[in-house]
Design an enzyme around this catalytic site. Structure first.
Site, PDB file in Angstrom:
ATOM      1  N   LEU A 134       0.963  -1.138   0.157  1.00  0.00           N
ATOM      2  CA  LEU A 134       0.246  -0.220  -0.409  1.00  0.00           C
ATOM      3  C   LEU A 134       0.477   1.176  -0.119  1.00  0.00           C
ATOM      4  CD1 LEU A 134      -2.527  -0.995   2.709  1.00  0.00           C
ATOM      5  CD2 LEU A 134      -3.297  -0.384  -0.199  1.00  0.00           C
ATOM      6  N   SER A 135       2.301   1.116  -0.288  1.00  0.00           N
ATOM      7  CA  SER A 135       2.738   2.477  -0.262  1.00  0.00           C
ATOM      8  C   SER A 135       2.161   2.927  -0.818  1.00  0.00           C
ATOM      9  CB  SER A 135       4.702   2.348  -0.671  1.00  0.00           C
ATOM     10  OG  SER A 135       4.623   1.588  -1.751  1.00  0.00           O
ATOM     11  N   MET A 136       1.942   2.964  -2.376  1.00  0.00           N
ATOM     12  CA  MET A 136       1.528   3.946  -3.574  1.00  0.00           C
ATOM     13  C   MET A 136       0.071   3.828  -3.474  1.00  0.00           C
ATOM     14  SD  MET A 136       4.042   5.203  -5.175  1.00  0.00           S
ATOM     15  CE  MET A 136       2.552   6.033  -7.512  1.00  0.00           C
ATOM     16  N   ASN A 238       1.175   7.313  -0.292  1.00  0.00           N
ATOM     17  CA  ASN A 238       1.387   6.991   1.392  1.00  0.00           C
ATOM     18  C   ASN A 238       1.844   7.217   2.172  1.00  0.00           C
ATOM     19  OD1 ASN A 238       0.158   6.266   3.377  1.00  0.00           O
ATOM     20  ND2 ASN A 238      -0.743   4.115   3.029  1.00  0.00           N
TER      21      ASN A 238
END
Length: 294
Positions: A134-136, A238
């Site tokens: 979920l880093s992007m 994120n």
């Protein structure tokens, strides 16, 4: 005195010898009489023997002979199955391998060419990628699938707002990552830029950026960092849940593999993933000064 003469028995009554005729005996060489003299069971075996001869000779006629295969094998067999040995052996040999394995030279050339083109396309043109984290987010969610093209950076340097995929830099390999680990982040600054984070804002060269694509403002501060030559500064959308350049520093441009241009999965989110570049235009003398290595 008269003399009396006695005659032998065979000559006393010659007429009677004619009356006692014995039954005529059939000559031994007569085939009809010989057959009649045999028992009834043997007399029936003669037509049976003739029937067997007729059946055994029937396959010899051209109209009843079995068809001959293309290779001349598979001869006709009689009651005892004597013919067709070569054809059976050849059939067994043909059945040793599946039919799809019997490829010709042209088929092999086609397969090899298709594999070579596929590998070349993946290595130098574009390749699909899977988003594992979920880093992007919210730009990319877990499970999204994208296409990353590799041609653009042969002609220009990475641009601000490009979403790039890259191999782990040396600083990450020192903490356990390998050269095969691939990441995806957004470029926020280029070589020579000074980057810092204050009060929930990304500041580049003294100007705060208005970033509508991030999930939420960063909850941390970062001291000013100047991006060195042949490097870029990358961050996840994120911002509070991304392991990026604000932790491990600028990314060497040689580690960049390509940029994301299209999302093809899930079907409800199919579309382009590029936005307009931000920052100074690319100089004419820097069109092909970035060489990608993998």
């Amino acid at each position: 005195m008269s003399s009396v003469r006695f005659f032998p028995a065979t000559s006393q009554t010659p007429a009677a010898a004619c009356l006692l005729k014995p039954s005529p005996k059939p000559p031994l060489h007569n085939p009809i009489s010989a057959t009649a003299a045999f028992p009834r069971s043997n007399a029936r075996s003669v037509p049976h023997l003739r029937l067997r001869r007729r059946v055994r000779s029937a396959p010899r006629t051209p109209t009843e002979a079995p068809p001959v295969g293309p290779d001349g094998g598979g001869g006709g067999g009689g009651e005892d199955g004597g013919g067709g040995g070569d054809g059976d052996e050849e059939g067994e040999n043909k059945g040793l391998l599946p039919e799809w394995l019997n490829v010709t030279t042209e088929d092999a050339k086609t397969v090899i060419a298709a594999i070579a083109i596929s590998l070349a396309f993946r290595s130098f043109v574009a390749e699909p990628r899977f988003i594992p984290s979920l880093s992007m987010f919210p730009t990319y969610d877990v499970g999204d699938r994208i296409v990353a093209e590799k041609v653009t950076y042969y002609f220009r340097k990475p641009c601000v707002n490009d979403i790039v995929i890259f191999k782990s830099p040396p600083v990450l390999q020192e903490v356990g990552y390998t050269d095969n680990d691939v990441f995806i982040k957004r470029v926020v600054a280029r070589a020579g830029d000074i980057v810092e984070v204050h009060k929930g804002k990304l500041v580049v060269n003294g100007e705060a950026r208005n970033e509508e694509f991030i999930l939420e403002p960063p909850s941390y501060d970062m001291n000013p960092v100047q991006v060195p030559e042949n490097a870029v500064f990358v961050m996840g959308d994120n911002r509070n849940n991304s392991y990026d350049s604000h932790v491990w520093g600028p990314l060497p441009a040689k580690n960049i593999l390509g940029r994301s241009i299209f999302r093809y999965w899930p079907p409800g989110r199919i579309g382009s993933t590029t936005i307009d570049c931000v920052g100074p235009e690319t100089k004419p003398d820097s069109l092909i000064d970035v060489k990608l290595t993998k």
